[in-house]
Design an enzyme around this catalytic site. Sequence first.
Site, mmCIF file in Angstrom:
data_model
loop_
_atom_site.group_PDB
_atom_site.id
_atom_site.type_symbol
_atom_site.label_atom_id
_atom_site.label_comp_id
_atom_site.label_asym_id
_atom_site.label_seq_id
_atom_site.Cartn_x
_atom_site.Cartn_y
_atom_site.Cartn_z
ATOM 1 N N GLU A 67 -19.423 -58.287 4.255
ATOM 2 C CA GLU A 67 -19.457 -57.829 2.856
ATOM 3 C C GLU A 67 -19.559 -56.309 2.786
ATOM 4 O O GLU A 67 -18.944 -55.665 1.939
ATOM 5 C CB GLU A 67 -20.643 -58.476 2.128
ATOM 6 N N ASP A 77 -27.783 -61.809 -4.180
ATOM 7 C CA ASP A 77 -27.763 -60.534 -3.458
ATOM 8 C C ASP A 77 -28.940 -59.667 -3.896
ATOM 9 O O ASP A 77 -29.381 -59.728 -5.051
ATOM 10 C CB ASP A 77 -26.447 -59.792 -3.710
ATOM 11 N N HIS A 116 -29.948 -49.876 0.879
ATOM 12 C CA HIS A 116 -29.197 -49.120 1.885
ATOM 13 C C HIS A 116 -30.030 -48.019 2.531
ATOM 14 O O HIS A 116 -29.513 -46.937 2.846
ATOM 15 C CB HIS A 116 -27.906 -48.553 1.287
#
Length: 368
Positions: free
Chosen positions: A207, A254, A336
Site C-alpha cells: 500500500e 487504516d 509516518h
Amino acid sequence: MAGERRDSKAAAFFCLAWALCLALPGFPQHVGGREDRADWTQEKYSHRPTILNATSILQVTSQTNVNRMWQNDLHPILIERYPGSPGSYAVRQHIKHRLQGLQAGWLVEEDTFQSHTPYGYRTFSNIISTLNPLAKRHLVVACHYDSKYFLPQLDGKVFVGATDSAVPCAMMLELARSLDRQLSFLKQSSLPPKADLSLKLIFFDGEEAFVRWSPSDSLYGSRSLAQKMASTPHPPGARNTNQIQGIDLFVLLDLIGARNPVFPVYFLNTARWFGRLEAIEQSLHDLGLLNNYSSERQYFRSNIRRYPVEDDHIPFLRRGVPILHLIPSPFPRVWHTMEDNEENLDKPTIDNISKILQVFVLEYLNLG
C-alpha cells in the site's frame, strides 16, 4: 497507510467524483461489453442488517480479548515488514497460520505478483481469506499489512507502523478468532439468504509508496487485486458477472490505534452503514461495554464529513464498489514517523473499536 499526496484537494475531488458517479446504486457497469446484470448483484443496495439485542451484544463482546490479541497477533506483526523483506514474509506466514487454524474453514490464498517500483521490480503478495467462496455476495473487511520503507536510520530504529497498519491486521485476526463459532455456522448454512452472503478478509501488500506517493508508486497490492477480480468470473462459471460485483461492501481499516480517533463520513452512498457503526457504538456505551470511554469523545461521527483520501479502496471504488473507509481524521500525530510504535498505542481504544467492528460484521451477515 498512503502517502504524501493524500491531502491534495485535487486528489480528494477526484475521489469524490468517483464516489458520487461510480459507487451510487444503479450506475451502469459494463461486463464483457454488456450492461445487463444478474439480479443478485443489486441485492447489496437493499440489504438490511439483523440488529443485535443487548443479550447478543453481551455474548459477542465477551468472546473477544484484547490482551490475547495483543500477545498472539499484534506483537508478531509489530516488526519492519516492507514488501520483500524478511519481516514481510514472517507476518504473511503468521496471518495465514492464524486463519488456517480456525474451525470456520477459511480458504486462505496468497496472490503473488511482480510490479515495477522506484527500486526496480519487486514481488508483492496479498492475502485473501474467504469464508465461503461459493457464496455470490461477500462483505469485505480489508487493511494493508506492509510497513512503509525507510532508509536505515543512524540510531538503528525501524518503522513498525503500529497504527499503519499492524493494529488493523490484528483486529481482523481477532475478529475471525472471536467470531469463529458464528462464522462456522454461516459457513455451514445451506439455506438462503445466508448461503448467498459470506465474509472475505483481505490483507494488502504494497500500500505504501517506496519513495513518493504517486499513481505508480502506491497501492501496488490493491491495484493488482482489483484488476484481477474484475477479470475473474463470479460465481464460478458465470459469463456476465465477476468477483468485483460480488463485493457487497468494502470496509477498509487504516491508522487505527491512537487515543481519541474521530471517524468521519467519507462516502454518502454508504452513510447508512456508517450510521450502524455509530448506533453500535452508542449501544455498547449504554451497556457499559466500552473502556475508558466518554460520549464526548465519540469515535464515529456522522455529522462530520470529509473529502475521501487515497488508500487501498481507490482501485475498488473506481470499479463501482461501495466503500466504508474507517480512517480517522485527523491522522494520528505519529503518522509516518518512528514513533508509530507500541508505546503510543491506546489499548482501550483498540478494544472498543474492535468490539464495534465485530458487532457490525455479525449484523451485516444476519447472524443476530
